[in-house]
Motif scaffolding. Structure first.
Motif, short mmCIF file in Angstrom:
data_model
loop_
_atom_site.label_atom_id
_atom_site.label_comp_id
_atom_site.label_asym_id
_atom_site.label_seq_id
_atom_site.Cartn_x
_atom_site.Cartn_y
_atom_site.Cartn_z
N ILE A 172 60.60 -12.90 31.95
CA ILE A 172 60.08 -11.57 32.28
C ILE A 172 59.67 -11.53 33.75
O ILE A 172 59.98 -10.56 34.47
N GLY A 173 58.99 -12.57 34.22
CA GLY A 173 58.59 -12.63 35.62
C GLY A 173 59.79 -12.59 36.56
O GLY A 173 59.77 -11.91 37.59
N THR A 174 60.84 -13.30 36.20
CA THR A 174 62.06 -13.31 37.02
C THR A 174 62.67 -11.92 37.09
O THR A 174 63.04 -11.44 38.17
N PHE A 175 62.80 -11.26 35.94
CA PHE A 175 63.34 -9.90 35.92
C PHE A 175 62.47 -8.94 36.74
O PHE A 175 62.97 -8.11 37.49
N GLN A 176 61.18 -9.07 36.57
CA GLN A 176 60.25 -8.19 37.29
C GLN A 176 60.40 -8.35 38.79
O GLN A 176 60.54 -7.37 39.52
N HIS A 177 60.39 -9.59 39.25
CA HIS A 177 60.47 -9.84 40.70
C HIS A 177 61.85 -9.49 41.26
O HIS A 177 61.95 -8.95 42.37
N ALA A 178 62.90 -9.78 40.50
CA ALA A 178 64.26 -9.49 40.99
C ALA A 178 64.51 -7.98 41.10
O ALA A 178 65.09 -7.52 42.09
N THR A 179 64.06 -7.23 40.10
CA THR A 179 64.28 -5.79 40.17
C THR A 179 63.42 -5.15 41.26
O THR A 179 63.86 -4.22 41.94
N MET A 180 62.21 -5.66 41.45
CA MET A 180 61.36 -5.14 42.52
C MET A 180 61.97 -5.47 43.88
O MET A 180 62.00 -4.61 44.78
N ALA A 181 62.45 -6.68 44.05
CA ALA A 181 63.08 -7.07 45.31
C ALA A 181 64.30 -6.19 45.59
O ALA A 181 64.53 -5.79 46.75
N ALA A 182 65.08 -5.88 44.57
CA ALA A 182 66.25 -5.02 44.75
C ALA A 182 65.83 -3.62 45.20
O ALA A 182 66.47 -3.03 46.08
N LEU A 183 64.78 -3.10 44.62
CA LEU A 183 64.28 -1.78 45.03
C LEU A 183 63.78 -1.79 46.47
O LEU A 183 64.06 -0.87 47.24
N GLN A 184 63.04 -2.82 46.81
CA GLN A 184 62.50 -2.92 48.17
C GLN A 184 63.63 -3.12 49.19
O GLN A 184 63.57 -2.57 50.29
N ALA A 185 64.66 -3.84 48.83
CA ALA A 185 65.81 -4.05 49.73
C ALA A 185 66.57 -2.74 49.92
O ALA A 185 67.12 -2.49 50.99
N GLN A 186 66.59 -1.92 48.92
CA GLN A 186 67.28 -0.64 48.98
C GLN A 186 66.65 0.27 50.05
O GLN A 186 67.34 1.02 50.70
N LYS A 187 65.34 0.16 50.22
CA LYS A 187 64.64 0.99 51.22
C LYS A 187 65.01 0.58 52.63
O LYS A 187 64.98 1.39 53.54
N GLY A 188 65.29 -0.73 52.83
CA GLY A 188 65.51 -1.27 54.15
C GLY A 188 66.82 -0.99 54.73
O GLY A 188 67.55 -0.18 54.91
#
Length: 188
Positions: A172-188
Motif C-alpha cells: 500500500i505504501g509503495t502504491f501511495q508513494h508511486a501514484t503521488m510521485a506520478a501526480l507531482q511529476a505531471q505538474k513539472g
C-alpha cells in the motif's frame, strides 16, 4: 441523576439487544430481507426503542463498525509506534475477516466501505503529502487511493490473509508513494 443513569443504561441495553438481534438475523438473511419488525421482535424491545436509537437497520451496522474502524485510523493518524499499530491492525483484520465475509454475502459491505472511505479522506486531509497539488488532484487522488487501499485489504481478508501484514502495508505504501510521485511529476 439516578433516573438519568438508569435511562442511559436502558438505552444502551436496547442498542445492544438490537445489534445482537440484527447480527443473528444476518446469519441467514441479506440485510435487504431483514425488517425492523423482525429485529425488534428478536431483540425483545419496542419499535419505539428502535427508533429512539436508530433511523434504519443500516444505522445499527454503522454504529457497530464505525468505532472499530475509526480506532484503527486514529492509531495511524496519532502516529502510534509502528509495532503497536501493526499489532492492532493485525488483530482488527483477524477479527474483521468473518464479518467482512458476512457483509459481502449479506449485502451490507457498502456500509463498511463508506466508513473506511470517510476515514481515508480524513487521513489524507491531515497529511502533508498532498501539498502542492491542485484541489482536483487532491480530491481524486484521495478517492483513488481510498478505493485501492480498500480493495487491497478486502482481497487480502477474503483470500485468507496469506501474505504478511507487513507485506500488505509495504504494498500500500509503495502504491501511495508511486501514484503521488506520478501526480507531482505531471505538474513539472
Amino acid at each position: 441523576m439516578a433516573a438519568t443513569n438508569h435511562a442511559q443504561a436502558i438505552k444502551q441495553d436496547s442498542k445492544t439487544y438490537l445489534t445482537t438481534a440484527l447480527w443473528q438475523l444476518l446469519q441467514t438473511k441479506a440485510l435487504s430481507e431483514v425488517t425492523v419488525t423482525q429485529v425488534v421482535k428478536r431483540a425483545g424491545v419496542s419499535r419505539m426503542a428502535f427508533y429512539r436509537n436508530f433511523d434504519s437497520l443500516a444505522d445499527i451496522l454503522t454504529a457497530y463498525f464505525k468505532p472499530q474502524i475509526d480506532a484503527r485510523f486514529d492509531d495511524v493518524i496519532k502516529h502510534v509506534p509502528t509495532a503497536q499499530k501493526m499489532a492492532a491492525i493485525g488483530e482488527f483484520f483477524t477479527d474483521l475477516a468473518p464479518e467482512l465475509k458476512l457483509a459481502v454475502s449479506r449485502d451490507f459491505e457498502p456500509i463498511i466501505q463508506q466508513i473506511f472511505d470517510e476515514n481515508m479522506m480524513a487521513f489524507y486531509q491531515q497529511t502533508t503529502m498532498m501539498q502542492g497539488l491542485t484541489a482536483a488532484q487532491q480530491k481524486y487522488w484521495a478517492h483513488f487511493m481510498s478505493a485501492g487501499v480498500y480493495a487491497i485489504w478486502r482481497t487480502w481478508l477474503l483470500d485468507g490473509q496469506h501474505e504478511s501484514l507487513d507485506t500488505i502495508h509495504d504494498l500500500i505504501g509503495t502504491f501511495q508513494h508511486a501514484t503521488m510521485a506520478a501526480l507531482q511529476a505531471q505538474k513539472g
